[in-house]
Motif scaffolding. Structure first.
Motif, PDB file in Angstrom:
ATOM      1  N   TRP A 226     -84.379  58.666  15.581  1.00  0.00           N
ATOM      2  CA  TRP A 226     -83.143  58.681  16.367  1.00  0.00           C
ATOM      3  C   TRP A 226     -83.228  59.708  17.489  1.00  0.00           C
ATOM      4  CZ3 TRP A 226     -79.695  58.982  11.414  1.00  0.00           C
ATOM      5  CH2 TRP A 226     -79.689  57.728  10.785  1.00  0.00           C
ATOM      6  N   ALA A 227     -83.825  60.855  17.208  1.00  0.00           N
ATOM      7  CA  ALA A 227     -83.961  61.887  18.243  1.00  0.00           C
ATOM      8  C   ALA A 227     -84.979  61.473  19.301  1.00  0.00           C
ATOM      9  CB  ALA A 227     -84.365  63.217  17.612  1.00  0.00           C
ATOM     10  N   TRP A 228     -86.141  60.976  18.865  1.00  0.00           N
ATOM     11  CA  TRP A 228     -87.193  60.588  19.809  1.00  0.00           C
ATOM     12  C   TRP A 228     -86.739  59.483  20.746  1.00  0.00           C
ATOM     13  CZ3 TRP A 228     -91.204  59.983  15.346  1.00  0.00           C
ATOM     14  CH2 TRP A 228     -91.591  61.232  14.892  1.00  0.00           C
ATOM     15  N   PHE A 229     -85.973  58.517  20.207  1.00  0.00           N
ATOM     16  CA  PHE A 229     -85.546  57.369  20.993  1.00  0.00           C
ATOM     17  C   PHE A 229     -84.112  57.510  21.495  1.00  0.00           C
ATOM     18  CE2 PHE A 229     -89.210  55.805  18.732  1.00  0.00           C
ATOM     19  CZ  PHE A 229     -89.848  55.025  19.687  1.00  0.00           C
ATOM     20  N   ARG A 230     -83.552  58.702  21.355  1.00  0.00           N
ATOM     21  CA  ARG A 230     -82.216  59.036  21.871  1.00  0.00           C
ATOM     22  C   ARG A 230     -81.147  58.051  21.394  1.00  0.00           C
ATOM     23  NH1 ARG A 230     -83.571  60.710  28.112  1.00  0.00           N
ATOM     24  NH2 ARG A 230     -85.251  62.156  27.611  1.00  0.00           N
ATOM     25  N   VAL A 231     -81.219  57.679  20.133  1.00  0.00           N
ATOM     26  CA  VAL A 231     -80.299  56.686  19.587  1.00  0.00           C
ATOM     27  C   VAL A 231     -78.860  57.183  19.592  1.00  0.00           C
ATOM     28  CG1 VAL A 231     -79.702  55.417  17.486  1.00  0.00           C
ATOM     29  CG2 VAL A 231     -82.080  55.551  18.220  1.00  0.00           C
ATOM     30  N   LYS A 232     -78.647  58.451  19.340  1.00  0.00           N
ATOM     31  CA  LYS A 232     -77.283  58.984  19.258  1.00  0.00           C
ATOM     32  C   LYS A 232     -76.815  59.631  20.561  1.00  0.00           C
ATOM     33  CE  LYS A 232     -77.214  59.591  14.310  1.00  0.00           C
ATOM     34  NZ  LYS A 232     -76.809  60.460  13.205  1.00  0.00           N
ATOM     35  N   ASP A 233     -77.509  59.363  21.650  1.00  0.00           N
ATOM     36  CA  ASP A 233     -77.127  59.936  22.944  1.00  0.00           C
ATOM     37  C   ASP A 233     -75.818  59.306  23.393  1.00  0.00           C
ATOM     38  OD1 ASP A 233     -76.938  60.948  25.495  1.00  0.00           O
ATOM     39  OD2 ASP A 233     -79.048  60.589  25.974  1.00  0.00           O
ATOM     40  N   SER A 234     -74.794  60.117  23.564  1.00  0.00           N
ATOM     41  CA  SER A 234     -73.473  59.583  23.926  1.00  0.00           C
ATOM     42  C   SER A 234     -73.374  59.197  25.402  1.00  0.00           C
ATOM     43  CB  SER A 234     -72.383  60.600  23.585  1.00  0.00           C
ATOM     44  OG  SER A 234     -72.581  61.788  24.317  1.00  0.00           O
ATOM     45  N   ARG A 235     -74.283  59.710  26.217  1.00  0.00           N
ATOM     46  CA  ARG A 235     -74.305  59.368  27.641  1.00  0.00           C
ATOM     47  C   ARG A 235     -75.682  58.820  27.990  1.00  0.00           C
ATOM     48  NH1 ARG A 235     -72.935  64.558  30.598  1.00  0.00           N
ATOM     49  NH2 ARG A 235     -74.247  65.362  28.958  1.00  0.00           N
ATOM     50  N   PRO A 236     -75.946  57.569  27.633  1.00  0.00           N
ATOM     51  CA  PRO A 236     -77.289  57.026  27.847  1.00  0.00           C
ATOM     52  C   PRO A 236     -77.656  56.900  29.323  1.00  0.00           C
ATOM     53  CG  PRO A 236     -75.796  55.305  27.105  1.00  0.00           C
ATOM     54  CD  PRO A 236     -75.035  56.604  27.042  1.00  0.00           C
ATOM     55  N   THR A 237     -78.912  57.219  29.593  1.00  0.00           N
ATOM     56  CA  THR A 237     -79.470  57.065  30.932  1.00  0.00           C
ATOM     57  C   THR A 237     -80.370  55.827  30.924  1.00  0.00           C
ATOM     58  OG1 THR A 237     -81.405  58.379  30.381  1.00  0.00           O
ATOM     59  CG2 THR A 237     -79.483  59.570  31.251  1.00  0.00           C
ATOM     60  N   ALA A 238     -80.980  55.543  32.040  1.00  0.00           N
ATOM     61  CA  ALA A 238     -81.920  54.420  32.106  1.00  0.00           C
ATOM     62  C   ALA A 238     -83.080  54.651  31.139  1.00  0.00           C
ATOM     63  CB  ALA A 238     -82.436  54.244  33.530  1.00  0.00           C
ATOM     64  N   LEU A 239     -83.570  55.886  31.064  1.00  0.00           N
ATOM     65  CA  LEU A 239     -84.652  56.197  30.143  1.00  0.00           C
ATOM     66  C   LEU A 239     -84.230  55.961  28.696  1.00  0.00           C
ATOM     67  CD1 LEU A 239     -87.465  57.270  29.505  1.00  0.00           C
ATOM     68  CD2 LEU A 239     -86.515  59.590  29.567  1.00  0.00           C
ATOM     69  N   THR A 240     -82.996  56.334  28.373  1.00  0.00           N
ATOM     70  CA  THR A 240     -82.481  56.102  27.021  1.00  0.00           C
ATOM     71  C   THR A 240     -82.512  54.621  26.687  1.00  0.00           C
ATOM     72  OG1 THR A 240     -81.031  58.014  27.243  1.00  0.00           O
ATOM     73  CG2 THR A 240     -80.509  56.469  25.495  1.00  0.00           C
ATOM     74  N   TRP A 241     -82.081  53.783  27.604  1.00  0.00           N
ATOM     75  CA  TRP A 241     -82.072  52.334  27.352  1.00  0.00           C
ATOM     76  C   TRP A 241     -83.491  51.783  27.247  1.00  0.00           C
ATOM     77  CZ3 TRP A 241     -78.308  50.085  25.136  1.00  0.00           C
ATOM     78  CH2 TRP A 241     -77.000  50.558  25.302  1.00  0.00           C
ATOM     79  N   VAL A 242     -84.411  52.313  28.019  1.00  0.00           N
ATOM     80  CA  VAL A 242     -85.810  51.890  27.909  1.00  0.00           C
ATOM     81  C   VAL A 242     -86.358  52.256  26.530  1.00  0.00           C
ATOM     82  CG1 VAL A 242     -88.156  52.333  28.763  1.00  0.00           C
ATOM     83  CG2 VAL A 242     -86.289  51.928  30.378  1.00  0.00           C
ATOM     84  N   LEU A 243     -86.105  53.488  26.091  1.00  0.00           N
ATOM     85  CA  LEU A 243     -86.581  53.927  24.781  1.00  0.00           C
ATOM     86  C   LEU A 243     -85.958  53.099  23.653  1.00  0.00           C
ATOM     87  CD1 LEU A 243     -86.556  57.790  25.313  1.00  0.00           C
ATOM     88  CD2 LEU A 243     -88.561  56.300  25.110  1.00  0.00           C
ATOM     89  N   ARG A 244     -84.653  52.845  23.751  1.00  0.00           N
ATOM     90  CA  ARG A 244     -83.991  52.019  22.728  1.00  0.00           C
ATOM     91  C   ARG A 244     -84.556  50.601  22.718  1.00  0.00           C
ATOM     92  NH1 ARG A 244     -77.649  53.715  23.627  1.00  0.00           N
ATOM     93  NH2 ARG A 244     -77.870  55.875  22.936  1.00  0.00           N
ATOM     94  N   SER A 245     -84.850  50.064  23.877  1.00  0.00           N
ATOM     95  CA  SER A 245     -85.419  48.711  23.963  1.00  0.00           C
ATOM     96  C   SER A 245     -86.805  48.665  23.331  1.00  0.00           C
ATOM     97  CB  SER A 245     -85.492  48.258  25.415  1.00  0.00           C
ATOM     98  OG  SER A 245     -84.197  48.187  25.967  1.00  0.00           O
ATOM     99  N   ILE A 246     -87.616  49.680  23.594  1.00  0.00           N
ATOM    100  CA  ILE A 246     -88.947  49.750  22.985  1.00  0.00           C
ATOM    101  C   ILE A 246     -88.816  49.786  21.470  1.00  0.00           C
ATOM    102  CG2 ILE A 246     -90.960  51.253  22.661  1.00  0.00           C
ATOM    103  CD1 ILE A 246     -90.625  52.023  25.653  1.00  0.00           C
ATOM    104  N   LEU A 247     -87.903  50.610  20.971  1.00  0.00           N
ATOM    105  CA  LEU A 247     -87.681  50.698  19.528  1.00  0.00           C
ATOM    106  C   LEU A 247     -87.226  49.356  18.958  1.00  0.00           C
ATOM    107  CD1 LEU A 247     -87.508  52.376  16.934  1.00  0.00           C
ATOM    108  CD2 LEU A 247     -85.180  53.033  17.621  1.00  0.00           C
ATOM    109  N   LEU A 248     -86.294  48.698  19.624  1.00  0.00           N
ATOM    110  CA  LEU A 248     -85.788  47.413  19.160  1.00  0.00           C
ATOM    111  C   LEU A 248     -86.885  46.351  19.128  1.00  0.00           C
ATOM    112  CD1 LEU A 248     -83.340  45.746  18.275  1.00  0.00           C
ATOM    113  CD2 LEU A 248     -82.953  45.239  20.690  1.00  0.00           C
ATOM    114  N   VAL A 249     -87.680  46.278  20.186  1.00  0.00           N
ATOM    115  CA  VAL A 249     -88.771  45.294  20.240  1.00  0.00           C
ATOM    116  C   VAL A 249     -89.796  45.582  19.141  1.00  0.00           C
ATOM    117  CG1 VAL A 249     -90.732  44.497  21.631  1.00  0.00           C
ATOM    118  CG2 VAL A 249     -88.463  44.712  22.663  1.00  0.00           C
ATOM    119  N   PHE A 250     -90.149  46.853  18.956  1.00  0.00           N
ATOM    120  CA  PHE A 250     -91.109  47.206  17.917  1.00  0.00           C
ATOM    121  C   PHE A 250     -90.587  46.838  16.530  1.00  0.00           C
ATOM    122  CE2 PHE A 250     -92.422  50.273  14.657  1.00  0.00           C
ATOM    123  CZ  PHE A 250     -93.763  49.919  14.564  1.00  0.00           C
TER     124      PHE A 250
END
Length: 71
Positions: free
Chosen positions: A36-60
Protein backbone atom coordinates in the motif's frame (compact mmCIF):
# COMPACT_ATOMS: atom_id res chain seq x y z
CA UNK A 1 13.49 -31.18 -6.61
CA UNK A 2 15.75 -28.28 -5.57
CA UNK A 3 13.18 -25.77 -6.80
CA UNK A 4 10.47 -27.40 -4.73
CA UNK A 5 12.62 -27.14 -1.61
CA UNK A 6 13.51 -23.53 -2.42
CA UNK A 7 9.86 -22.53 -2.96
CA UNK A 8 8.79 -24.24 0.24
CA UNK A 9 11.57 -22.44 2.12
CA UNK A 10 10.45 -19.13 0.56
CA UNK A 11 6.85 -19.76 1.62
CA UNK A 12 7.98 -20.71 5.15
CA UNK A 13 10.12 -17.55 5.39
CA UNK A 14 7.18 -15.44 4.22
CA UNK A 15 4.88 -17.09 6.77
CA UNK A 16 7.36 -16.41 9.57
CA UNK A 17 7.93 -12.78 8.56
CA UNK A 18 4.24 -12.04 8.02
CA UNK A 19 3.25 -13.90 11.19
CA UNK A 20 5.74 -11.90 13.26
CA UNK A 21 4.47 -8.68 11.65
CA UNK A 22 0.86 -9.56 12.45
CA UNK A 23 1.64 -10.46 16.05
CA UNK A 24 3.72 -7.33 16.61
CA UNK A 25 0.86 -5.08 15.46
CA UNK A 26 3.51 -2.53 14.52
CA UNK A 27 2.12 -0.12 11.90
CA UNK A 28 3.58 -0.73 8.46
CA UNK A 29 5.01 -4.15 9.24
CA UNK A 30 2.92 -6.45 7.02
CA UNK A 31 3.45 -7.09 3.31
CA UNK A 32 0.09 -5.54 2.45
CA UNK A 33 0.98 -2.35 4.31
CA UNK A 34 4.31 -2.19 2.47
CA UNK A 35 2.58 -2.65 -0.89
CA UNK A 36 0.00 0.00 0.00
CA UNK A 37 2.85 2.39 0.78
CA UNK A 38 4.93 1.52 -2.30
CA UNK A 39 1.95 1.88 -4.64
CA UNK A 40 0.44 4.85 -2.75
CA UNK A 41 -2.85 3.02 -2.28
CA UNK A 42 -3.96 5.17 0.67
CA UNK A 43 -2.87 8.49 -0.85
CA UNK A 44 -5.80 10.85 -0.32
CA UNK A 45 -4.61 13.23 -3.04
CA UNK A 46 -3.58 10.99 -5.93
CA UNK A 47 -1.28 12.35 -8.61
CA UNK A 48 -0.68 10.99 -12.09
CA UNK A 49 2.17 8.90 -10.69
CA UNK A 50 -0.15 7.48 -8.04
CA UNK A 51 -2.62 6.37 -10.71
CA UNK A 52 0.18 4.83 -12.77
CA UNK A 53 1.43 2.88 -9.74
CA UNK A 54 -2.10 1.74 -8.84
CA UNK A 55 -2.68 0.64 -12.44
CA UNK A 56 0.55 -1.37 -12.45
CA UNK A 57 -0.51 -3.05 -9.21
CA UNK A 58 -4.00 -3.79 -10.56
CA UNK A 59 -2.68 -5.26 -13.82
CA UNK A 60 -0.12 -7.39 -11.96
CA UNK A 61 -2.69 -8.73 -9.50
CA UNK A 62 -5.16 -9.49 -12.30
CA UNK A 63 -2.44 -11.33 -14.23
CA UNK A 64 -1.35 -13.23 -11.11
CA UNK A 65 -4.92 -14.29 -10.35
CA UNK A 66 -5.49 -15.54 -13.90
CA UNK A 67 -2.08 -17.16 -14.10
CA UNK A 68 -2.36 -19.05 -10.82
CA UNK A 69 -6.06 -19.81 -11.16
CA UNK A 70 -6.13 -21.01 -14.73
CA UNK A 71 -2.52 -21.77 -15.69
Amino acid sequence: MWYTIAWLAWIAAFALIEGKALVSRQPGATLSEHIWAWFRVKDSRPTALTWVLRSILLVFLAWLTLHLGFG
